[in-house]
Design an enzyme around this catalytic site. Structure first.
Site, PDB file in Angstrom:
ATOM      1  N   HIS A 109     -99.795  33.895 -21.440  1.00  0.00           N
ATOM      2  CA  HIS A 109     -98.338  33.888 -21.550  1.00  0.00           C
ATOM      3  C   HIS A 109     -97.820  35.270 -21.893  1.00  0.00           C
ATOM      4  O   HIS A 109     -98.503  36.069 -22.528  1.00  0.00           O
ATOM      5  CB  HIS A 109     -97.839  32.856 -22.564  1.00  0.00           C
ATOM      6  CG  HIS A 109     -98.358  33.031 -23.957  1.00  0.00           C
ATOM      7  ND1 HIS A 109     -99.663  32.732 -24.324  1.00  0.00           N
ATOM      8  CD2 HIS A 109     -97.744  33.459 -25.080  1.00  0.00           C
ATOM      9  CE1 HIS A 109     -99.817  32.974 -25.622  1.00  0.00           C
ATOM     10  NE2 HIS A 109     -98.667  33.427 -26.101  1.00  0.00           N
ATOM     11  N   HIS A 111     -94.439  37.210 -23.526  1.00  0.00           N
ATOM     12  CA  HIS A 111     -93.224  37.088 -24.328  1.00  0.00           C
ATOM     13  C   HIS A 111     -92.159  38.008 -23.747  1.00  0.00           C
ATOM     14  O   HIS A 111     -92.430  39.189 -23.505  1.00  0.00           O
ATOM     15  CB  HIS A 111     -93.486  37.520 -25.780  1.00  0.00           C
ATOM     16  CG  HIS A 111     -94.492  36.683 -26.491  1.00  0.00           C
ATOM     17  ND1 HIS A 111     -94.139  35.711 -27.390  1.00  0.00           N
ATOM     18  CD2 HIS A 111     -95.852  36.674 -26.434  1.00  0.00           C
ATOM     19  CE1 HIS A 111     -95.226  35.132 -27.867  1.00  0.00           C
ATOM     20  NE2 HIS A 111     -96.283  35.705 -27.298  1.00  0.00           N
TER      21      HIS A 111
END
Length: 147
Positions: A109, A111
Site C-alpha cells: 500500500h 500512503h
C-alpha cells in the site's frame, strides 16, 4: 532479501485483502481493475488515503512490476485530486516494507497524504478518525477525480 523476507508468505486474511473482498468497510475514493484507493482510518493528516493493488502482494519486495505500475498510476491520480479537492499545498507519498521498514499491514500500500503549509503530520497513534469526516473527505476527493 533476508531469509525471513524470502519465506514470508502473503496472508490473505490481512485487513486490506478483507476490504478488497468486501468483508470490511472502507471509504472508497477510486477503483479500477487493478487498484483501490480508500481513506486511512488512522490518518496522519486531513485527506490521508491509501492505494492498494488488487493483486495479492505483500509489499514492494514481492510485487510484480505491473502491480507497482498500477499502484503508482492510481497514487498520482489520487494525489492530484486530493490536492485540488482539499486545497492542499502539497502531498506526501509514503510506502513501507517489512516490519523493520515500518510496514504494519502486509499488503502492498501507498500512503497519499495531502499537506498544508505549517501543519505537521500527526503521529501514528492508532486512534481512529471520525467516520463521518472520513466519508465526507472521500466524497470530496472522489468528486475531484470525476471531473
Amino acid at each position: 532479501m533476508t531469509a525471513a523476507q524470502e519465506t514470508a508468505a502473503y496472508d490473505p486474511s490481512n485487513v486490506f485483502a478483507k476490504i478488497l473482498r468486501g468483508e470490511m468497510p472502507a471509504h472508497k475514493i477510486y477503483e479500477d481493475d487493478e487498484t483501490l484507493a480508500f481513506m486511512d482510518i488512522m490518518p496522519r493528516g486531513d485527506g490521508h488515503s491509501l492505494v492498494v493493488p488488487k493483486a495479492p502482494c505483500r509489499n514492494l519486495l514481492d510485487a510484480p512490476p505491473e502491480a507497482l505500475a498500477a499502484v503508482m498510476r492510481t497514487a498520482q491520480k489520487v494525489a492530484r485530486a486530493s490536492v485540488a479537492a482539499l486545497g492542499a499545498d502539497g502531498v506526501t507519498v509514503q510506502q513501507f516494507n517489512e516490519s523493520a521498514g515500518g510496514q504494519v499491514v502486509f499488503h502492498l500500500h501507498v500512503h497519499v497524504i495531502p499537506r498544508f503549509a505549517g501543519v505537521a503530520l500527526r503521529p501514528h497513534s492508532g486512534e481512529m478518525a471520525n467516520q463521518e469526516v472520513l466519508a465526507a473527505q472521500a466524497r470530496t476527493i472522489a468528486a475531484a477525480l470525476a471531473t
